[in-house]
Design an enzyme around this catalytic site. Structure first.
Site, PDB file in Angstrom:
ATOM      1  N   GLN A   6      -4.598  -1.136   9.708  1.00  0.00           N
ATOM      2  CA  GLN A   6      -4.855  -2.450   9.021  1.00  0.00           C
ATOM      3  C   GLN A   6      -5.262  -3.611   9.992  1.00  0.00           C
ATOM      4  O   GLN A   6      -4.855  -3.806  11.285  1.00  0.00           O
ATOM      5  CB  GLN A   6      -3.188  -3.106   8.732  1.00  0.00           C
ATOM      6  CG  GLN A   6      -3.038  -4.417   7.917  1.00  0.00           C
ATOM      7  CD  GLN A   6      -3.530  -4.338   6.474  1.00  0.00           C
ATOM      8  OE1 GLN A   6      -3.682  -3.274   6.071  1.00  0.00           O
ATOM      9  NE2 GLN A   6      -4.328  -5.454   6.152  1.00  0.00           N
ATOM     10  N   ASP A   9     -10.936   3.338   4.209  1.00  0.00           N
ATOM     11  CA  ASP A   9     -11.177   1.986   4.392  1.00  0.00           C
ATOM     12  C   ASP A   9     -12.825   2.179   4.070  1.00  0.00           C
ATOM     13  O   ASP A   9     -13.406   0.979   4.036  1.00  0.00           O
ATOM     14  CB  ASP A   9     -10.797   1.172   5.632  1.00  0.00           C
ATOM     15  CG  ASP A   9      -9.854   0.459   5.421  1.00  0.00           C
ATOM     16  OD1 ASP A   9      -9.668  -0.052   4.325  1.00  0.00           O
ATOM     17  OD2 ASP A   9      -9.061   0.148   6.425  1.00  0.00           O
ATOM     18  N   LYS A  13       0.927  -1.364  -0.124  1.00  0.00           N
ATOM     19  CA  LYS A  13       0.004  -0.110   0.022  1.00  0.00           C
ATOM     20  C   LYS A  13       0.797   1.313  -0.090  1.00  0.00           C
ATOM     21  O   LYS A  13       0.557   2.301  -0.746  1.00  0.00           O
ATOM     22  CB  LYS A  13      -0.887   0.082   1.193  1.00  0.00           C
ATOM     23  CG  LYS A  13      -1.921  -0.919   1.092  1.00  0.00           C
ATOM     24  CD  LYS A  13      -2.933  -1.286   2.526  1.00  0.00           C
ATOM     25  CE  LYS A  13      -4.081  -2.336   2.218  1.00  0.00           C
ATOM     26  NZ  LYS A  13      -4.525  -2.499   3.494  1.00  0.00           N
TER      27      LYS A  13
END
Ligand code: GUN
Length: 289
Positions: A97, A120, A53
């Site tokens: 994460q 997200d 990422k």
């Protein structure tokens, strides 16, 4: 001929468009869009995802920072970091994460991320907006799946869609997105009766359960579009999806491979969300991507 959907190529094209918008943002704002990723602990898969990422951000001309915290990080320490990132004007997107170590309260962590920086799309406000059909930051993996279906020319309106998996990250938001696109959606899971028969009725089948090669040829209607979200290791340690690709591909109308299908799109959509977040926070109006 089955249409094998090239996720890498679709993702590369999206990343180019994102890079253009990132450059336009930087020229106007005097700084690039910025994504901060938080990784707690040493889960090997998470380490790889987070590294990818960060790298993708930089390739798109965006600023990225990875905050690595030890596995025994306290809730208070993680909250303090998030509060600092929320207060920082140069931070457009924040991603924690998952999964988090068991002692941390995931719900509290995700609620601490401002909806405007929630790239997200996991904050309850963004989840609610998605289900209400309002503009929101949308979870990257299901959003990438929709982009792949669109790229393959799959008609969603009126289609019967079956999603196998009911996670907050994929299954549930996938259902919201497909309903929004006027598909008729069934969400199946580990307790669903007659799962194979149900899947065999689907025009669009989304496999997101995390069981290697669960979906065989008899689960798939001839000509169906099959999207494989799974990332598993088989007995030989090879990366495989939730779909038995070799068996299903000849029968499907369109199918994503693993690797090279959904995975690259998740990252491209994360970059898209970060530029969207930056654009919106700066008040630059609608962003066409
Ligand atoms: N772990 C697996 N997928 C995801 C994702 O899309 N976002 C975050 N934050 N963690 C994940």
């Amino acid at each position: 001929m089955t249409n094998v959907i090239d996720g890498k190529a679709v993702a590369a094209a999206l990343r180019l468009r994102v890079a253009e918008r990132a450059a336009a943002f930087a020229a106007r704002a005097g700084r690039p869009p910025g994504l901060d990723v938080v990784l707690v602990g040493e889960d090997p898969a998470s380490q790889v995802y987070v590294r990818n990422k960060g790298r993708a951000c930089e390739e798109a001309g965006m600023r990225s920072a990875i905050h690595r915290l030890p596995a025994d990080t306290t809730q208070d320490a993680l909250s303090a970091l998030l509060d600092r990132l929320m207060a920082d004007e140069a931070v457009d997107g924040v991603l924690v994460q998952l999964p988090l170590p068991a002692h941390l309260d995931e719900r509290a962590v995700l609620a601490r991320i401002e909806p405007s920086k929630d790239v997200d799309g996991f904050h309850p406000a963004n989840v609610g907006a998605l289900w209400l059909g309002r503009e929101a930051l949308v979870p990257c993996t299901p959003w990438g799946c929709v982009r792949l279906l669109d790229h393959a020319g799959v008609k969603l309106e009126g289609a019967r869609a079956v999603i196998v998996g009911r996670s907050n990250i994929v299954g549930k938001p996938m259902a919201a997105l497909l309903i929004q696109r006027s598909a008729t959606v069934t969400v199946a899971h580990s307790r669903t009766r007659d799962l194979a028969e149900l899947c065999a009725e689907a025009d669009v089948l989304i496999a997101a359960v995390g069981r290697a090669k669960l979906v065989g040829a008899d689960w798939v209607k001839p000509g169906a579009a099959v999207i494989d979200v799974g990332i598993n290791r088989d007995a030989e340690g090879k990366l495989v999806g939730d779909v038995d690709f070799a068996a299903v591909a000849p029968k499907a109308g369109a199918i994503t491979p693993v690797p090279g299908g959904v995975g690259p799109m998740t990252i491209a959509c994360l970059l898209e969300n970060t530029v969207r977040a930056a654009w919106r926070r700066a008040g630059y109006g609608a962003l066409d991507l």
